[in-house]
Design an enzyme around this catalytic site. Sequence first.
Site, mmCIF file in Angstrom:
data_model
loop_
_atom_site.group_PDB
_atom_site.id
_atom_site.type_symbol
_atom_site.label_atom_id
_atom_site.label_comp_id
_atom_site.label_asym_id
_atom_site.label_seq_id
_atom_site.Cartn_x
_atom_site.Cartn_y
_atom_site.Cartn_z
ATOM 1 N N THR A 27 0.847 -1.200 0.000
ATOM 2 C CA THR A 27 0.000 0.000 0.000
ATOM 3 C C THR A 27 0.878 1.244 0.000
ATOM 4 O O THR A 27 1.867 1.314 0.730
ATOM 5 C CB THR A 27 -0.929 0.029 1.225
ATOM 6 O OG1 THR A 27 -1.805 -1.094 1.177
ATOM 7 C CG2 THR A 27 -1.770 1.300 1.243
ATOM 8 N N PHE A 68 1.170 5.269 0.770
ATOM 9 C CA PHE A 68 0.571 6.281 1.628
ATOM 10 C C PHE A 68 1.103 7.664 1.284
ATOM 11 O O PHE A 68 2.269 7.809 0.885
ATOM 12 C CB PHE A 68 0.896 6.001 3.101
ATOM 13 C CG PHE A 68 0.259 4.753 3.655
ATOM 14 C CD1 PHE A 68 -0.943 4.828 4.364
ATOM 15 C CD2 PHE A 68 0.858 3.519 3.481
ATOM 16 C CE1 PHE A 68 -1.531 3.684 4.875
ATOM 17 C CE2 PHE A 68 0.275 2.371 4.001
ATOM 18 C CZ PHE A 68 -0.920 2.450 4.690
#
Length: 279
Positions: free
Chosen positions: A172, A174
């Site tokens: 992921t 960010f």
Amino acid sequence: MTAKIAFQGELGAYSHEACRKTHPTFTPLPCRTFDDAISAVNKGDAALAMLPIDNTTYGRVADIHRLLPDSGLKIIGETFVRVRIALLAVPGTKIDEIESAMSHTVLLGQCKTFLEAHNIRRETGADTAGSAMHVAEAGDPKQAALASELAGEIYGLDVVASDIEDQSNNTTRFLIMSKTEDLSRRADKMITSFVFRVRNIPAALYKAMGGFATNGVNMIKLESYMVGGSFTATQFYAEIEGHPDDANVQLAMDELAHFTSEISTLGVYPASDIRSTGA
């Protein structure tokens, strides 16, 4: 007073892990929603916000692109977190005792092979760390949680199995957000993020993108989404390699302006080392 960094979710969430990775001296501030995390910074309750923007398995994170333009915040950095999923249970639990595993629906789908192999039923929870909290409070060895090992550490759960995700490259990305921005060149490789809307003329998007190609500017992300409840009002979120002071970036942005009705820069920030190393 220690500075705070806001994130969506409970302590032990992957967003919390991103906070610890980039700002280990900051106090984490859990928030119920992404809006709440943004609001915490705008109100001065936190210095920074950590927001997930996309995932290698499931694509972009819902709502983030919509929230960024009107957030009142600027992107000042980025980081990447490998989503390592652990099966967490109350201390002393053996894997053959576990009948169900609770987690966010997205994470449940990322461990399908492991769960089926061990005949563990999937159970939807509000989020990953919240599921770990629930399992700890319930104290039932038949029920486990799928979350980070950090969540297990925080809520006193055993790691029954680790790295059980189907895809080992699940990561992921960010964005680190702040009220204040630093437009200086802080690294050799910089990223500029912005949103724009094309004018209502034929081939406007094609023409708008031409300036980046002819000036040698690498566009690393381009996403479209509807705004204002209309199927005809489209806004684009884009990221390019380079700094606004670079001559080729200036030329490309000038050309973009000819074919757009609106351009708004969301942030100028150093590219993560992971982009070049892949580590």
